[in-house]
Write a protein that holds these residues in place. Sequence first.
Motif, short mmCIF file in Angstrom:
data_model
loop_
_atom_site.label_atom_id
_atom_site.label_comp_id
_atom_site.label_asym_id
_atom_site.label_seq_id
_atom_site.Cartn_x
_atom_site.Cartn_y
_atom_site.Cartn_z
N UNK A 634 0.77 -1.00 -0.07
CA UNK A 634 -0.01 -0.11 -0.08
C UNK A 634 0.80 1.36 -0.11
N UNK A 635 1.83 1.05 0.78
CA UNK A 635 2.51 2.56 0.92
C UNK A 635 3.69 2.66 -0.30
N UNK A 636 4.34 1.43 -0.75
CA UNK A 636 5.04 1.75 -2.12
C UNK A 636 4.27 1.93 -3.30
N UNK A 637 3.15 1.70 -3.43
CA UNK A 637 2.30 1.86 -4.59
C UNK A 637 1.29 2.99 -4.52
N UNK A 638 1.35 3.56 -3.30
CA UNK A 638 0.32 4.68 -3.10
C UNK A 638 -1.08 4.44 -3.22
N UNK A 643 -10.21 1.21 -1.13
CA UNK A 643 -10.66 2.24 -1.84
C UNK A 643 -11.28 1.51 -3.33
N UNK A 644 -12.44 1.35 -3.46
CA UNK A 644 -12.84 0.36 -4.57
C UNK A 644 -12.36 1.16 -6.00
N UNK A 645 -12.24 2.38 -6.05
CA UNK A 645 -11.60 3.20 -7.12
C UNK A 645 -10.36 2.75 -7.58
N UNK A 646 -9.45 2.55 -6.55
CA UNK A 646 -7.92 2.34 -7.03
C UNK A 646 -7.46 0.99 -6.77
N UNK A 647 -8.33 0.24 -5.92
CA UNK A 647 -7.97 -1.21 -5.63
C UNK A 647 -7.28 -1.92 -6.47
N UNK A 648 -7.82 -2.10 -7.79
CA UNK A 648 -7.01 -2.82 -8.85
C UNK A 648 -5.71 -2.46 -9.02
N UNK A 649 -5.21 -1.43 -8.48
CA UNK A 649 -3.80 -1.11 -8.59
C UNK A 649 -3.06 -1.63 -7.71
N UNK A 650 -3.62 -2.33 -6.58
CA UNK A 650 -2.93 -3.01 -5.55
C UNK A 650 -2.67 -4.29 -5.86
N UNK A 651 -1.47 -4.64 -5.98
CA UNK A 651 -0.77 -5.94 -6.51
C UNK A 651 0.63 -6.13 -5.83
N UNK A 652 0.89 -7.29 -4.97
CA UNK A 652 1.81 -7.66 -4.41
C UNK A 652 2.96 -8.20 -5.63
N UNK A 654 3.61 -6.41 -8.13
CA UNK A 654 4.17 -5.20 -8.85
C UNK A 654 5.80 -5.31 -8.87
N UNK A 655 6.53 -5.12 -9.78
CA UNK A 655 8.00 -5.23 -9.94
C UNK A 655 8.48 -4.27 -8.69
#
Length: 763
Positions: A634-638, A643-652, A654-655
């Motif tokens: 969460x902190x690395x990817x901001x 938050x349903x609007x941005x949850x799809x950007x949350x991915x462990x 991620x490079x």
Amino acid sequence: MKKLTELHQIIQQVSQAESLESALQAIVAGVRNTLHTDACSVYLSDQAHSHYVLMASEGLNAQGAGKLHLRHSTGLVGWVAERQEAVNVRNAPAHPRYCQLQGTDEEAYHGFLGVPIIHRQQLLGVLVAQQCAQNRFKKSEQAFLSTLATQLAGSIALSLSQNALQGSTQVQSNSPSQYEGGAGAPGIAMGTGVLVFSTLDLDQVPDRTAEDSEAEVAALQAAVDGVAADFELLAERLEPGLSAEDRALFRAYALIARSQELFDATVHRIRQGNWAPGALRESILEHVRLFEAMDDPYLRERAHDIRDIGHRLLARLLPSDASCETDYPPHTILIGENLSPVDLAAVPTERLAGVVSGHGSSLSHLAILARSMGVPAIMGITGDVELGKLDGTRLIVDGYQGRLYLNPGESLQKDCRRVQRQEKKLSQELQSLRDLPAETLDGVRLPLYTNAGLLSDLSHSLSRGSEGIGLYRTEFPFMVRDSFPTEDEQYLLYRQVLEAFHPRPVTLRTLDIGGDKALTYFPVQEANPYLGWRGIRISLDNPDIFLTQIRAMLKANAGLGNLRLLLPMISRVEDLDEAIVLINGACHELQNQQDHIVLPPLGVMIEVPAAVYQAEELARRVEFLCIGTNDLTQYLLAVDRNNERVARWFDALHPAVIRALIQVTDAARLHGKPVCVCGEAAGDPAVALLLLGLGVESLSLSSGDLPRIKWVIRSFSRQQGQELLRLALAQEQATSIRAMLLQALNAAGLGALVHPGNDIPVA
């Protein structure tokens, strides 16, 4: 300002429309009047037939609405869709992409302005304005149309879903019979939707002057006694199907209902002149706001528990407004905006097939209980579908992917039954692994621990073959009291946890409260609690609280020796050094007072980027590192994953996250210190493959995920994991990395571990 007012008026008209057709007609009429243009039209995408349908128009031949089709790759409408941005053309008939839609009389129009209608990255259609003059539309007009399309995309998506529920086939959008939520409890279920609702609304209870305060207090006491008794009866009724620890959840609800703090706060408000329902509203909402403000998703979910108890107390105070009796048919799919464990328990177990909750997450007690009962559940279903419309509807619940299917055809139902048979076989195979070690093909042991926050979590962990507790959250006992728990009270709790798992290791995380987890008796107000006074920071600023907890933990460990201490929110070495001094001091003090007091292994949570970059310095000072993938990602990817609007950007996967994990494990290896990974990522089979390659020494995960991850560990070698890690580092996108890992799982015959629901084709 005038256009802004007109924009709001169009939006309001659309929101009040009774059907999709009337909503679209309100849009085209409003745009035509606002922009004073000659024509306005809405085209909606029909994915099933690869074309756009002219659904509403002002200025074109209205008889074509709902009948005239334009292929996806055709015309200026198709060009808008391809570009997914506005197209503003001076002379449309002269444009190479122009294609006249027969039967609309649009040949008289030259100026063309089209904007895409996009909702959640899904193209729903195109909004078009046209004029006879050979002129481009003004930039202000283009901005207005784009803003309107953006504002109305959600309303159009909702109207499309309602259209699908009512059986309309005029437009088949991208997925009219499929909706996405969050995975709550794994499994595939098929049945009939049953909506649970109440006419009671805690927020709408008014204030009224109490005519007889003593009578109001007596009514409150009767309500408390009645609700608490109901919870006790539910626990008894569920006795054959649940463990004692699971039934304890309902007894815990009874204790909350009887909470002296809650009762006293309500009585105080009654004495001040308010009637019992109004006083109760304020007391409950005070507690709800406290939990809703918390950063920890597990504790934040407790707000729903408090609110549900408040509703049930209110129903006792206002019996005439109580909800009517619900009929539960065979294969009930329970549906509700805010379902609670009590709603779940009210359904006869032999009739309950699945659960769909409008709100909540996999950390809610509803989801925890559903997993324990083996009932597939979807949490936080998106707002694109109106839950009330699902009542009586034939549904398929995919609890693996959080996917809901409406009115499935015979073919889809057949696929569902096939997956259910596969699922049953998989469950039997996983259960056979319970007493086997988590050991790779090349003989590397990777202990699998579980995360816990309540005593009731322990039985789940033991029944799934957990080798210890990798993370025990100690905050909850602090949240259900009106003052800090005493050293003796904490000792009794920690002793129970340590004894339950002895001789297996138990990692107790020290208190993690702060600005985002303010206690009623320790309020903290901050503008940005995510970056505020929390975790180790608040412990060090209040050493008396910290030392009381440390002493309780050390005494609870006497004679057992399976305690491991974990410090949260470490962002600098000074904080760790100060905490070590306090812990050593408390240990030496106790050693002078009683026998069998030992200094346990100490670890730190790596959950903020600063800790990643100082991992080597931290590893030098402690016995182990624990990577909290939830907060670190969460902190690395901001990205706020809640938050349903941005949850799809949350991915462990991620490079950047993978490289951070490598930096931590490299630093720990340099000093010979083990690394444990906790958080939801540890329970993801794809991520587990990379963690195997990273060389982490243990994983801590949800008890429900443990059998699947054990199968992954036993099916690969560490060398294979290292090769997959090498391949992942060559990729630039998380999606590519996940696809590569899923392919590896499928090749090993473990595809069903990832999502058995993948075998169900998209409707």
